[in-house]
Design an enzyme around this catalytic site. Structure first.
Site, PDB file in Angstrom:
ATOM      1  N   TYR A   1       0.930  -1.009   0.275  1.00 41.35           N
ATOM      2  CA  TYR A   1      -0.667  -0.076  -0.107  1.00 41.35           C
ATOM      3  C   TYR A   1       1.079   1.141  -0.312  1.00 41.35           C
ATOM      4  O   TYR A   1       0.309   2.524  -0.193  1.00 41.35           O
ATOM      5  CB  TYR A   1      -0.778   0.190   1.237  1.00 41.35           C
ATOM      6  CG  TYR A   1      -0.673  -0.356   2.301  1.00 41.35           C
ATOM      7  CD1 TYR A   1       0.780   0.867   3.041  1.00 41.35           C
ATOM      8  CD2 TYR A   1      -1.235  -1.672   2.932  1.00 41.35           C
ATOM      9  CE1 TYR A   1       0.511  -0.113   4.407  1.00 41.35           C
ATOM     10  CE2 TYR A   1      -0.793  -1.721   4.327  1.00 41.35           C
ATOM     11  CZ  TYR A   1      -0.587  -1.107   5.029  1.00 41.35           C
ATOM     12  OH  TYR A   1       0.164  -1.530   6.099  1.00 41.35           O
TER      13      TYR A   1
ATOM     14  N   LYS B   1       5.454   3.387   6.064  1.00 39.19           N
ATOM     15  CA  LYS B   1       6.618   2.525   4.888  1.00 39.19           C
ATOM     16  C   LYS B   1       6.716   3.937   4.289  1.00 39.19           C
ATOM     17  O   LYS B   1       7.650   3.659   3.119  1.00 39.19           O
ATOM     18  CB  LYS B   1       5.159   1.448   4.789  1.00 39.19           C
ATOM     19  CG  LYS B   1       4.345   0.654   5.530  1.00 39.19           C
ATOM     20  CD  LYS B   1       5.835   0.250   6.152  1.00 39.19           C
ATOM     21  CE  LYS B   1       5.262  -1.198   6.790  1.00 39.19           C
ATOM     22  NZ  LYS B   1       6.651  -2.478   7.093  1.00 39.19           N
TER      23      LYS B   1
HETATM   24  C1  HXC Z   1      -6.700   1.377  18.158  1.00 43.12           C
HETATM   25  C2  HXC Z   1      -4.602   1.077  18.997  1.00 43.12           C
HETATM   26  C3  HXC Z   1      -4.667  -0.224  18.876  1.00 43.12           C
HETATM   27  C4  HXC Z   1      -6.396  -0.894  17.968  1.00 43.12           C
HETATM   28  C5  HXC Z   1      -3.264   0.133  20.187  1.00 43.12           C
HETATM   29  N1  HXC Z   1      -3.538   0.611  19.966  1.00 43.12           N
HETATM   30  N2  HXC Z   1      -3.348  -1.688  19.462  1.00 43.12           N
HETATM   31  N3  HXC Z   1      -5.489   2.158  18.830  1.00 43.12           N
HETATM   32  N4  HXC Z   1      -6.914   0.324  17.410  1.00 43.12           N
HETATM   33  N5  HXC Z   1      -6.104  -2.033  17.844  1.00 43.12           N
HETATM   34  C6  HXC Z   1      -2.762   1.986  20.375  1.00 43.12           C
HETATM   35  C7  HXC Z   1      -3.058   1.922  22.070  1.00 43.12           C
HETATM   36  O1  HXC Z   1      -4.846   2.318  22.331  1.00 43.12           O
HETATM   37  C8  HXC Z   1      -2.489   2.919  22.789  1.00 43.12           C
HETATM   38  O2  HXC Z   1      -2.395   4.637  22.469  1.00 43.12           O
HETATM   39  C9  HXC Z   1      -1.391   2.997  21.623  1.00 43.12           C
HETATM   40  O3  HXC Z   1      -1.655   2.312  20.470  1.00 43.12           O
HETATM   41  C10 HXC Z   1       0.011   1.970  21.925  1.00 43.12           C
HETATM   42  O4  HXC Z   1      -0.256   0.960  22.316  1.00 43.12           O
HETATM   43  P1  HXC Z   1       0.563   0.056  23.337  1.00 43.12           P
HETATM   44  O5  HXC Z   1      -0.296  -1.400  22.967  1.00 43.12           O
HETATM   45  O6  HXC Z   1       1.081   0.558  24.290  1.00 43.12           O
HETATM   46  O7  HXC Z   1       2.225  -0.022  21.964  1.00 43.12           O
HETATM   47  P2  HXC Z   1       3.381  -0.898  22.690  1.00 43.12           P
HETATM   48  O8  HXC Z   1       3.263  -1.774  23.571  1.00 43.12           O
HETATM   49  O9  HXC Z   1       4.218  -0.443  21.484  1.00 43.12           O
HETATM   50  O10 HXC Z   1       2.888  -1.679  20.914  1.00 43.12           O
HETATM   51  C11 HXC Z   1       2.820  -1.467  19.566  1.00 43.12           C
HETATM   52  C12 HXC Z   1       1.797  -2.158  18.610  1.00 43.12           C
HETATM   53  C13 HXC Z   1       1.201  -2.749  19.060  1.00 43.12           C
HETATM   54  C14 HXC Z   1       1.871  -1.445  17.363  1.00 43.12           C
HETATM   55  C15 HXC Z   1       0.777  -1.144  19.646  1.00 43.12           C
HETATM   56  O11 HXC Z   1       0.547  -3.667  18.021  1.00 43.12           O
HETATM   57  C16 HXC Z   1       2.946  -4.188  18.308  1.00 43.12           C
HETATM   58  O12 HXC Z   1       3.826  -4.609  19.599  1.00 43.12           O
HETATM   59  N6  HXC Z   1       2.543  -4.762  16.993  1.00 43.12           N
HETATM   60  C17 HXC Z   1       4.030  -5.097  16.468  1.00 43.12           C
HETATM   61  C18 HXC Z   1       3.372  -6.753  15.820  1.00 43.12           C
HETATM   62  C19 HXC Z   1       2.851  -6.019  14.555  1.00 43.12           C
HETATM   63  O13 HXC Z   1       2.127  -5.496  14.447  1.00 43.12           O
HETATM   64  N7  HXC Z   1       2.665  -6.883  13.430  1.00 43.12           N
HETATM   65  C20 HXC Z   1       2.708  -7.157  12.193  1.00 43.12           C
HETATM   66  C21 HXC Z   1       3.015  -6.084  11.423  1.00 43.12           C
HETATM   67  S1  HXC Z   1       1.786  -7.199  10.176  1.00 43.12           S
HETATM   68  P3  HXC Z   1      -3.373   5.582  23.521  1.00 43.12           P
HETATM   69  O14 HXC Z   1      -4.225   6.698  23.025  1.00 43.12           O
HETATM   70  O15 HXC Z   1      -4.735   4.295  23.922  1.00 43.12           O
HETATM   71  O16 HXC Z   1      -2.584   5.427  24.828  1.00 43.12           O
HETATM   72  C22 HXC Z   1       1.865  -5.161   8.784  1.00 43.12           C
HETATM   73  C23 HXC Z   1       1.668  -6.042   8.083  1.00 43.12           C
HETATM   74  C24 HXC Z   1       1.076  -4.608   6.498  1.00 43.12           C
HETATM   75  O17 HXC Z   1       2.706  -4.630   9.213  1.00 43.12           O
HETATM   76  C25 HXC Z   1       0.534  -4.691   5.852  1.00 43.12           C
HETATM   77  C26 HXC Z   1      -0.111  -5.346   4.852  1.00 43.12           C
HETATM   78  C27 HXC Z   1      -0.862  -5.773   3.003  1.00 43.12           C
HETATM   79  P1  NAP Z   2       5.191  -9.577  12.323  1.00 47.90           P
HETATM   80  O1  NAP Z   2       5.360 -11.365  12.824  1.00 47.90           O
HETATM   81  O2  NAP Z   2       4.454  -9.312  13.938  1.00 47.90           O
HETATM   82  O3  NAP Z   2       6.495  -8.910  12.557  1.00 47.90           O
HETATM   83  C1  NAP Z   2       6.936  -7.536  13.531  1.00 47.90           C
HETATM   84  C2  NAP Z   2       7.610  -7.798  14.391  1.00 47.90           C
HETATM   85  O4  NAP Z   2       7.848  -5.867  14.572  1.00 47.90           O
HETATM   86  C3  NAP Z   2       7.821  -9.023  15.206  1.00 47.90           C
HETATM   87  O5  NAP Z   2       8.692  -9.522  15.812  1.00 47.90           O
HETATM   88  C4  NAP Z   2       7.934  -7.670  16.372  1.00 47.90           C
HETATM   89  O6  NAP Z   2       9.005  -8.360  17.678  1.00 47.90           O
HETATM   90  C5  NAP Z   2       9.147  -6.914  16.159  1.00 47.90           C
HETATM   91  N1  NAP Z   2       9.215  -5.804  16.488  1.00 47.90           N
HETATM   92  C6  NAP Z   2       7.927  -4.410  16.277  1.00 47.90           C
HETATM   93  N2  NAP Z   2       8.214  -3.524  17.220  1.00 47.90           N
HETATM   94  C7  NAP Z   2       9.481  -3.327  17.997  1.00 47.90           C
HETATM   95  C8  NAP Z   2      10.286  -2.372  17.512  1.00 47.90           C
HETATM   96  N3  NAP Z   2       9.601  -1.176  18.552  1.00 47.90           N
HETATM   97  N4  NAP Z   2      11.551  -3.040  18.111  1.00 47.90           N
HETATM   98  C9  NAP Z   2      11.603  -4.298  18.113  1.00 47.90           C
HETATM   99  N5  NAP Z   2      11.349  -5.322  16.953  1.00 47.90           N
HETATM  100  C10 NAP Z   2       9.954  -4.966  17.776  1.00 47.90           C
HETATM  101  O7  NAP Z   2       4.627  -9.456  11.264  1.00 47.90           O
HETATM  102  P2  NAP Z   2       5.234 -10.056   9.843  1.00 47.90           P
HETATM  103  O8  NAP Z   2       3.808  -9.596   9.005  1.00 47.90           O
HETATM  104  O9  NAP Z   2       6.303 -11.307  10.224  1.00 47.90           O
HETATM  105  O10 NAP Z   2       5.839  -8.518   9.691  1.00 47.90           O
HETATM  106  C11 NAP Z   2       6.352  -8.203   9.066  1.00 47.90           C
HETATM  107  C12 NAP Z   2       7.474  -7.765   8.545  1.00 47.90           C
HETATM  108  O11 NAP Z   2       6.569  -7.382   6.811  1.00 47.90           O
HETATM  109  C13 NAP Z   2       6.735  -5.519   8.966  1.00 47.90           C
HETATM  110  O12 NAP Z   2       7.884  -5.111   7.980  1.00 47.90           O
HETATM  111  C14 NAP Z   2       5.322  -6.340   8.407  1.00 47.90           C
HETATM  112  O13 NAP Z   2       5.011  -4.578   8.001  1.00 47.90           O
HETATM  113  C15 NAP Z   2       5.893  -6.213   7.330  1.00 47.90           C
HETATM  114  N6  NAP Z   2       5.179  -6.854   6.403  1.00 47.90           N
HETATM  115  C16 NAP Z   2       3.876  -7.917   6.422  1.00 47.90           C
HETATM  116  C17 NAP Z   2       2.663  -8.296   5.504  1.00 47.90           C
HETATM  117  C18 NAP Z   2       1.730  -9.148   5.881  1.00 47.90           C
HETATM  118  O14 NAP Z   2       1.222  -9.869   5.144  1.00 47.90           O
HETATM  119  N7  NAP Z   2       2.351 -10.492   7.031  1.00 47.90           N
HETATM  120  C19 NAP Z   2       2.630  -7.741   4.525  1.00 47.90           C
HETATM  121  C20 NAP Z   2       3.331  -6.379   4.218  1.00 47.90           C
HETATM  122  C21 NAP Z   2       3.800  -6.322   4.740  1.00 47.90           C
HETATM  123  P3  NAP Z   2       8.625  -8.212  19.365  1.00 47.90           P
HETATM  124  O15 NAP Z   2       7.314  -7.705  19.320  1.00 47.90           O
HETATM  125  O16 NAP Z   2       9.421  -9.302  19.888  1.00 47.90           O
HETATM  126  O17 NAP Z   2       9.198  -6.967  18.909  1.00 47.90           O
END
Ligand code: HXC
Ligand code: NAP
Length: 262
Positions: free
Chosen positions: A148, A163
């Site tokens: 995206y 991104k």
């Molecule tokens: C609305 C949300 C929310 C949700 C969190 N927040 N989840 N708001 N909807 N579902 C808000 C919280 O309320 C808070 O705001 C703020 O975000 C920070 O939340 P924390 O939980 O304190 O943050 P943190 O512990 O730092 O965690 C970061 C995170 C979490 C991004 C929110 O989801 C995370 O750690 N994710 C890592 C794994 C991940 O997301 N993997 C997916 C990647 S896949 P307030 O205001 O309440 O304080 C990907 C694919 C993309 O990127 C492409 C697809 C095609």
């Molecule tokens: P994922 O398993 O949730 O990977 C995200 C990783 O980022 C986790 O290992 C997490 O580990 C680490 N991470 C998150 N916050 C961090 C921080 N503050 N510091 C250090 N590490 C952190 O999801 P995924 O699907 O494999 O995604 C990997 C990459 O691919 C991402 O960049 C995502 O945007 C991209 N991507 C994924 C998809 C998809 O469909 N899966 C599509 C397009 C792009 P910890 O929680 O241990 O920190």
């Protein structure tokens, strides 16, 4: 076909390397002869990722790091250099994401995602870039974007903006660091089967079905399919490629056109 020694003795850092796509990249790099460090926040993710890599016969270094903290990033880089002697490759894979309407997104929610994706990728690139520039000899950075960046995507304004920022950083650093023989590229995946993304973005059967209908190749991608593209960009096979964004999404980002045959 990759030769098994394609990345022999190259030292790579994969952020977010304990899970999903990052773990697949770490595994593929190890199979191709690289020495790999994985870095993320959660000890359990690092332990499980390390166990999987060891099971595959590798000996990774795991470093606990929050990429939003520049001092922790610098420490990670210093530890990897101490352990392996050098760093050749950085994979900016760590990310956070969730689906939220833009009007409902809190400043903290915006900051969390932009902090991990955009700021974190810069802190890691800066730290590894400094190391490579100081030692000379060149290196490679590959960042994981999302398809995206080309289209925008409703519900992910934080992630899409971050991104796209990393995409621009990729092109900028490619120009700026070309003279240091640092190649800087990125991949832009579409929906890939990974538990982390499924948890955050498509955790209902309806969402999975709707997304599946948007992919011309009619299936989701696999983490290893992203890992293979990353390995190519990190390798000598891509020695004249820099500033490039390789989309890996089964054609999902393309417009469907006005006529319907399927
Ligand atoms: C609305 C949300 C929310 C949700 C969190 N927040 N989840 N708001 N909807 N579902 C808000 C919280 O309320 C808070 O705001 C703020 O975000 C920070 O939340 P924390 O939980 O304190 O943050 P943190 O512990 O730092 O965690 C970061 C995170 C979490 C991004 C929110 O989801 C995370 O750690 N994710 C890592 C794994 C991940 O997301 N993997 C997916 C990647 S896949 P307030 O205001 O309440 O304080 C990907 C694919 C993309 O990127 C492409 C697809 C095609
Ligand atoms: P994922 O398993 O949730 O990977 C995200 C990783 O980022 C986790 O290992 C997490 O580990 C680490 N991470 C998150 N916050 C961090 C921080 N503050 N510091 C250090 N590490 C952190 O999801 P995924 O699907 O494999 O995604 C990997 C990459 O691919 C991402 O960049 C995502 O945007 C991209 N991507 C994924 C998809 C998809 O469909 N899966 C599509 C397009 C792009 P910890 O929680 O241990 O920190």
């Amino acid at each position: 076909m990759f030769t098994p020694s394609l990345l022999r003795d190259q030292v790579a850092i994969v952020t977010g390397g304990g899970t999903g796509i990052g773990l697949a990249v770490a595994k593929r790099f190890g199979e191709l002869g690289a020495k790999v460090a994985i870095g993320s926040r959660n000890a359990k993710n690092l332990e499980e990722g390390t166990a999987e890599l060891r099971h595959a016969g590798q000996d990774p270094l795991a470093v606990q790091v929050d990429v939003r903290k520049p001092e922790q990033v610098d420490e990670m880089v210093a530890r990897v250099v101490k352990h392996f002697g050098r760093i050749d490759i950085l994979i900016n894979n760590a990310a956070g994401n969730f689906v939220c309407r833009a009007e409902d997104l809190s400043p903290n929610g915006w900051n969390a995602v932009v902090g991990i994706v955009l700021h974190g990728s810069f802190y890691c690139s800066r730290a590894v870039g400094r190391h490579i520039i100081a030692r000379g000899g060149g290196g490679v950075i590959v960042s994981i974007l999302a398809n995206y960046v080309w289209t925008g995507s409703a519900g992910t304004v934080h992630s899409a903006a971050a991104k796209a920022g990393v995409m621009s950083m990729t092109q900028t650093l490619a120009v700026e660091w070309g003279r240091h023989r640092i190649r800087v590229n990125a991949v832009a995946p579409g929906p890939i089967e990974s538990p982390g993304a499924a948890r955050q973005l498509w955790n209902t059967p309806e969402a999975v079905q709707r997304i599946s209908g948007t992919i011309p190749l009619q299936r989701w991608g696999l983490p290893m399919e992203v890992a293979d593209a990353v390995a190519f960009l990190a390798s000598e096979h891509a020695s004249f490629i820099t500033g490039e964004i390789l989309t890996i999404d089964g054609g999902a980002w393309l417009g469907r056109g006005p006529f319907e045959f399927v």
